[in-house]
Design an enzyme around this catalytic site. Structure first.
Site, PDB file in Angstrom:
ATOM      1  N   ARG A 170     -43.630  52.364  42.367  1.00  0.00           N
ATOM      2  CA  ARG A 170     -43.256  50.989  42.105  1.00  0.00           C
ATOM      3  C   ARG A 170     -41.699  50.707  41.990  1.00  0.00           C
ATOM      4  NH1 ARG A 170     -45.745  48.809  36.459  1.00  0.00           N
ATOM      5  NH2 ARG A 170     -43.832  50.111  35.611  1.00  0.00           N
ATOM      6  N   THR A 180     -38.949  44.769  41.667  1.00  0.00           N
ATOM      7  CA  THR A 180     -40.148  43.665  41.638  1.00  0.00           C
ATOM      8  C   THR A 180     -41.411  44.058  41.188  1.00  0.00           C
ATOM      9  OG1 THR A 180     -40.825  44.642  43.683  1.00  0.00           O
ATOM     10  CG2 THR A 180     -39.019  43.080  44.034  1.00  0.00           C
ATOM     11  N   ASP A 195     -43.614  56.930  30.670  1.00  0.00           N
ATOM     12  CA  ASP A 195     -43.606  57.151  32.167  1.00  0.00           C
ATOM     13  C   ASP A 195     -44.710  58.508  32.401  1.00  0.00           C
ATOM     14  OD1 ASP A 195     -43.023  58.244  34.981  1.00  0.00           O
ATOM     15  OD2 ASP A 195     -41.747  56.430  34.951  1.00  0.00           O
ATOM     16  N   ASP A 249     -42.613  61.196  34.914  1.00  0.00           N
ATOM     17  CA  ASP A 249     -41.550  61.785  34.135  1.00  0.00           C
ATOM     18  C   ASP A 249     -42.010  62.799  33.166  1.00  0.00           C
ATOM     19  OD1 ASP A 249     -39.552  60.639  35.638  1.00  0.00           O
ATOM     20  OD2 ASP A 249     -39.357  58.952  34.198  1.00  0.00           O
TER      21      ASP A 249
HETATM   22  C1  PRP Z   1     -46.732  54.967  37.843  1.00  0.00           C
HETATM   23  C2  PRP Z   1     -48.028  55.516  37.622  1.00  0.00           C
HETATM   24  C3  PRP Z   1     -48.794  54.643  38.820  1.00  0.00           C
HETATM   25  C4  PRP Z   1     -48.157  53.333  38.680  1.00  0.00           C
HETATM   26  C5  PRP Z   1     -48.688  52.397  37.854  1.00  0.00           C
HETATM   27  O1  PRP Z   1     -46.001  55.717  39.196  1.00  0.00           O
HETATM   28  O2  PRP Z   1     -48.397  56.913  37.945  1.00  0.00           O
HETATM   29  O3  PRP Z   1     -48.873  55.034  40.148  1.00  0.00           O
HETATM   30  O4  PRP Z   1     -46.875  53.631  38.214  1.00  0.00           O
HETATM   31  O5  PRP Z   1     -47.956  51.161  37.881  1.00  0.00           O
HETATM   32  P1  PRP Z   1     -48.773  49.802  38.451  1.00  0.00           P
HETATM   33  O6  PRP Z   1     -50.178  49.773  37.944  1.00  0.00           O
HETATM   34  O7  PRP Z   1     -47.872  48.762  38.056  1.00  0.00           O
HETATM   35  O8  PRP Z   1     -48.687  49.813  39.998  1.00  0.00           O
HETATM   36  P2  PRP Z   1     -44.487  55.392  39.347  1.00  0.00           P
HETATM   37  O9  PRP Z   1     -44.287  54.416  40.378  1.00  0.00           O
HETATM   38  O10 PRP Z   1     -43.543  55.522  38.191  1.00  0.00           O
HETATM   39  O11 PRP Z   1     -44.365  56.684  40.302  1.00  0.00           O
HETATM   40  P3  PRP Z   1     -44.114  58.202  40.110  1.00  0.00           P
HETATM   41  O12 PRP Z   1     -45.653  58.534  39.793  1.00  0.00           O
HETATM   42  O13 PRP Z   1     -43.780  58.917  41.098  1.00  0.00           O
HETATM   43  O14 PRP Z   1     -43.373  58.458  38.811  1.00  0.00           O
HETATM   44  N1  URA Z   2     -46.147  53.858  35.200  1.00  0.00           N
HETATM   45  C1  URA Z   2     -46.243  54.679  34.006  1.00  0.00           C
HETATM   46  O1  URA Z   2     -45.885  55.957  34.271  1.00  0.00           O
HETATM   47  N2  URA Z   2     -46.465  54.116  32.683  1.00  0.00           N
HETATM   48  C2  URA Z   2     -46.586  52.852  32.600  1.00  0.00           C
HETATM   49  O2  URA Z   2     -46.782  52.462  31.418  1.00  0.00           O
HETATM   50  C3  URA Z   2     -46.696  52.000  33.713  1.00  0.00           C
HETATM   51  C4  URA Z   2     -46.346  52.661  34.910  1.00  0.00           C
END
Ligand code: PRP
Ligand code: URA
Length: 209
Positions: free
Chosen positions: A104, A108, A200, A203
């Protein structure tokens, strides 16, 4: 309209509360996400078709039942979806695993795709897209859209925690995709994080913050 299945099994709810706890470190977080994934996969696969198969027990022949229909594919959304793969594979060891990388954009909140590797016969499989978090829904909607472009017609979405906004987006953009979640939380904050959520997921799984 896609159906939303909230998995209220006491074991799922108990483990989810431990996952949410900010004192839970990466090792326990990973173990708990793995355990909840097994329990949720049991519900997600509840409608799998069966066919009869004759088997010979030490006492004689009988007609048993075995899984029939389309083969299964699991598609984790990187990174956090990776934490759910091993648990599902313990229940469905013959499933093939595809990977879709979406992150994400922090400004944005829109999904950015950066990786995709799918089974060669992906369009013939029933696909379960997995990601612990369904926040705005952008990442999951993009991953599902990509699978449809590749010809996949049978898709389910399995997440741990969802915001109402994410559910709405999937239902609008992909009304044919049923959603399986352990909880629907209150809202998104101004940074697009689910409140109360669990923070997160990527993380916390991988200890990157
Ligand atoms: C997180 C999560 C989803 C997304 C959800 O991933 O694992 O994929 O955010 O958010 P959304 O519904 O608003 O799209 P992130 O973008 O943090 O990537 P990561 O898993 O690599 O940390
Ligand atoms: N992605 C995450 O990992 N946690 C949230 O709460 C939203 C997006």
């Amino acid at each position: 309209m896609s159906e939303v299945h909230v998995i209220n099994h006491p074991l799922v709810q108990h483990k989810l509360t431990m996952i949410r706890d900010k004192e839970t470190g990466p090792k326990d977080f990973r173990d708990l996400v793995d355990e909840v994934s097994v329990l949720m996969a049991y519900e997600v696969t509840r409608d799998m078709p069966l066919e009869e198969r004759e088997v010979e027990t030490p006492m004689g022949k009988m007609k048993g039942r075995v899984i029939a229909g389309k083969k299964i594919g699991i598609v984790p959304i990187l990174r956090a979806g990776l934490g759910m793969v091993a648990g599902i594979l313990r229940l469905i060891p013959t499933a093939k695993v595809g990977h879709i990388g979406v992150y994400r954009d922090p400004e944005t909140l829109l999904p950015v795709e950066y990786y995709c590797k799918l089974p060669v016969d992906v369009e013939e499989r029933s696909i379960i897209v997995i990601d612990p978090m369904l926040a705005t829904g952008g990442s999951a909607a993009a991953a599902i859209g990509y699978l449809k472009e590749k010809g996949v017609s049978s898709i389910k979405l399995m997440c741990l925690v969802a915001a109402p906004e994410g559910i709405d987006l999937i239902q609008r953009e992909h009304p044919d995709v049923d959603i399986y979640i352990a909880a629907v939380d209150e809202k998104l904050n101004s940074h697009g994080y689910i409140v109360p959520g669990l923070g997160d997921a990527g993380d916390r799984l991988f200890g990157t913050k």
